[in-house]
Design a protein around this motif. Structure first.
Motif, PDB file in Angstrom:
ATOM      1  N   SER A 130       0.838  -1.209   0.000  1.00  0.00           N
ATOM      2  CA  SER A 130       0.000   0.000   0.000  1.00  0.00           C
ATOM      3  C   SER A 130       0.872   1.258   0.000  1.00  0.00           C
ATOM      4  O   SER A 130       0.551   2.247  -0.660  1.00  0.00           O
ATOM      5  N   ALA A 188      -6.334  -1.601   5.463  1.00  0.00           N
ATOM      6  CA  ALA A 188      -7.389  -0.605   5.243  1.00  0.00           C
ATOM      7  C   ALA A 188      -7.409   0.424   6.367  1.00  0.00           C
ATOM      8  O   ALA A 188      -7.554   1.636   6.121  1.00  0.00           O
ATOM      9  N   VAL A 189      -7.278  -0.040   7.599  1.00  0.00           N
ATOM     10  CA  VAL A 189      -7.260   0.882   8.737  1.00  0.00           C
ATOM     11  C   VAL A 189      -6.071   1.839   8.625  1.00  0.00           C
ATOM     12  O   VAL A 189      -6.209   3.062   8.801  1.00  0.00           O
ATOM     13  N   THR A 191      -4.423   2.625   5.916  1.00  0.00           N
ATOM     14  CA  THR A 191      -4.579   3.483   4.739  1.00  0.00           C
ATOM     15  C   THR A 191      -5.530   4.642   5.018  1.00  0.00           C
ATOM     16  O   THR A 191      -5.278   5.792   4.611  1.00  0.00           O
ATOM     17  N   LEU A 192      -6.630   4.362   5.712  1.00  0.00           N
ATOM     18  CA  LEU A 192      -7.566   5.425   6.068  1.00  0.00           C
ATOM     19  C   LEU A 192      -6.892   6.480   6.946  1.00  0.00           C
ATOM     20  O   LEU A 192      -7.144   7.684   6.790  1.00  0.00           O
ATOM     21  N   LEU A 193      -6.044   6.022   7.856  1.00  0.00           N
ATOM     22  CA  LEU A 193      -5.308   6.966   8.706  1.00  0.00           C
ATOM     23  C   LEU A 193      -4.368   7.819   7.871  1.00  0.00           C
ATOM     24  O   LEU A 193      -4.300   9.051   8.042  1.00  0.00           O
ATOM     25  N   TRP A 194      -3.658   7.196   6.956  1.00  0.00           N
ATOM     26  CA  TRP A 194      -2.713   7.938   6.111  1.00  0.00           C
ATOM     27  C   TRP A 194      -3.445   8.907   5.186  1.00  0.00           C
ATOM     28  O   TRP A 194      -2.935   9.983   4.888  1.00  0.00           O
ATOM     29  N   GLU A 195      -4.633   8.533   4.743  1.00  0.00           N
ATOM     30  CA  GLU A 195      -5.422   9.442   3.906  1.00  0.00           C
ATOM     31  C   GLU A 195      -5.873  10.662   4.712  1.00  0.00           C
ATOM     32  O   GLU A 195      -5.857  11.798   4.217  1.00  0.00           O
ATOM     33  N   ARG A 196      -6.262  10.429   5.958  1.00  0.00           N
ATOM     34  CA  ARG A 196      -6.686  11.550   6.805  1.00  0.00           C
ATOM     35  C   ARG A 196      -5.513  12.488   7.073  1.00  0.00           C
ATOM     36  O   ARG A 196      -5.706  13.718   7.177  1.00  0.00           O
ATOM     37  N   THR A 202      -6.091  10.745  -3.794  1.00  0.00           N
ATOM     38  CA  THR A 202      -6.608  10.101  -5.005  1.00  0.00           C
ATOM     39  C   THR A 202      -5.749  10.448  -6.211  1.00  0.00           C
ATOM     40  O   THR A 202      -5.432   9.569  -7.034  1.00  0.00           O
ATOM     41  N   THR A 265     -10.491   2.306  -0.534  1.00  0.00           N
ATOM     42  CA  THR A 265     -10.647   3.387   0.445  1.00  0.00           C
ATOM     43  C   THR A 265     -10.776   4.753  -0.233  1.00  0.00           C
ATOM     44  O   THR A 265     -11.330   5.684   0.353  1.00  0.00           O
ATOM     45  N   LEU A 266     -10.263   4.850  -1.467  1.00  0.00           N
ATOM     46  CA  LEU A 266     -10.372   6.112  -2.211  1.00  0.00           C
ATOM     47  C   LEU A 266     -11.603   6.145  -3.112  1.00  0.00           C
ATOM     48  O   LEU A 266     -11.829   7.128  -3.823  1.00  0.00           O
TER      49      LEU A 266
END
Length: 322
Positions: A130, A188-189, A191-196, A202, A265-266
């Motif tokens: 990821s 996934a968890v 990745t969501l943190l890194w996106e935040r 994207t 997640t995106l």
């Protein structure tokens, strides 16, 4: 060559020695009476050519020593002996072509276990993949390929299908079915943190063209999976473990899992589905190739031939004057 170590009850030792003497692929036979403590008995050791291993082990197992004693088999790194060379010449076939089924089943059984270590390696590999997707880093993707432990259960599944060892097949399937969703959920968890945090965007993923090969499923996806599976199984049966590194780098199973998580997640569901398809193609291709390699390997003496030879050896050993 392989080194054989057998603990035998005293009343079965002569029969065991007769079995070893009956096979020209066996040499360096030694006997230490009463040396074994647990289980109690005699200690018999020998070196044998890989080509002779299947029939010799079948003979010994037919004596019941799996239950009354113990059998250990392992590789020999270096042998300097005319007797050993003669044994290898006398054994039918080529050492690199011989599949030692008991050894292969033991190795793949161990690699197919669903354990905390297996889960940890697969999770780390998915996390690395990821990150590779997020940073457009092909090097990180290659690192994820090397770390991924999924070839073990896949190889075990191939062996189980050929040998009809359904317990081993079930064990391998459980390892894959449980470990992949677990690793992807943890990824996934993260990745969501890194996106935040803004580390993954994207636009960054859509522009990461260095890793487009992960989700782009095509005819070569299956070809690569088949070739990698064949090379991996050949490396296992011929004890050439160095080739496995190349196998790990060839297949995109773990990177596809990581890419699927990041894309999902995106909200890039099309790419996520393509990545899932890449996972399926790789898993099926590796197992199919492994089965084909095992089916096409040259066969050594069959079990009935082995049992008949053992009976002749035992008959000679029990004949008067012996």
């Amino acid at each position: 060559m392989l080194h054989l170590r057998v603990i035998s009850p005293p009343e079965q030792t002569e029969a065991l020695l007769a079995v070893l003497a009956a096979d020209p692929g066996v040499t360096h036979v030694t006997l230490a009476r009463g040396m074994a403590v647990e289980p109690a008995g005699d200690l018999v050791q020998a070196d044998l050519a890989r080509e002779a291993a299947n029939t010799v082990l079948a003979d010994i197992k037919a004596l019941g020593l799996v239950h009354t004693g113990g059998i250990t088999l392992g590789p020999v790194a270096t042998v300097l002996s005319d007797a050993a060379e003669a044994a290898e010449r006398a054994a039918p076939g080529d050492p690199d072509d011989a599949v030692v089924w008991e050894q292969l089943q033991a190795e793949t059984h161990e690699e197919s276990s669903l354990s905390a270590t297996f889960l940890a390696f697969l999770t780390i590999a998915c996390l690395l993949s990821s990150i590779g997707v997020a940073t457009n880093s092909a090097v990180t993707i290659v690192g994820a390929m090397v770390v991924g432990p999924e070839f073990g259960p896949l190889a075990a599944l191939s062996v189980a299908l050929v040998r009809r060892r359904w317990r081993l097949a079930r064990r391998s399937m459980i390892a894959l079915v449980v470990a992949f969703p677990f690793a992807m959920a943890v990824t996934a968890v993260a990745t969501l943190l890194w996106e935040r945090l803004g580390w993954i965007t994207t636009e960054g993923v859509l522009d990461a063209h260095n890793v487009d090969f992960i989700y782009q499923v095509g005819p070569f996806s299956l070809v690569v999976a088949l070739l990698a599976g064949a090379a991996g199984m050949l490396s296992l049966v011929s004890a050439k473990s160095a080739a496995l590194v190349g196998v790990f780098i060839s297949v995109t199973t773990v990177p596809a899992a990581g890419y699927a998580v990041v894309a999902a997640t995106l909200g890039e569901w099309h790419r996520a589905l393509l990545s899932a398809g890449q996972i399926a193609v790789n898993l099926v291709g590796i197992v199919v190739a492994g089965v084909l390699v095992l089916w096409l390997r040259p066969r050594t003496a069959s079990l009935p031939e082995s049992v008949e030879r053992r009976r002749r050896a035992l008959g000679e050993q029990r004949a008067p004057g012996r």
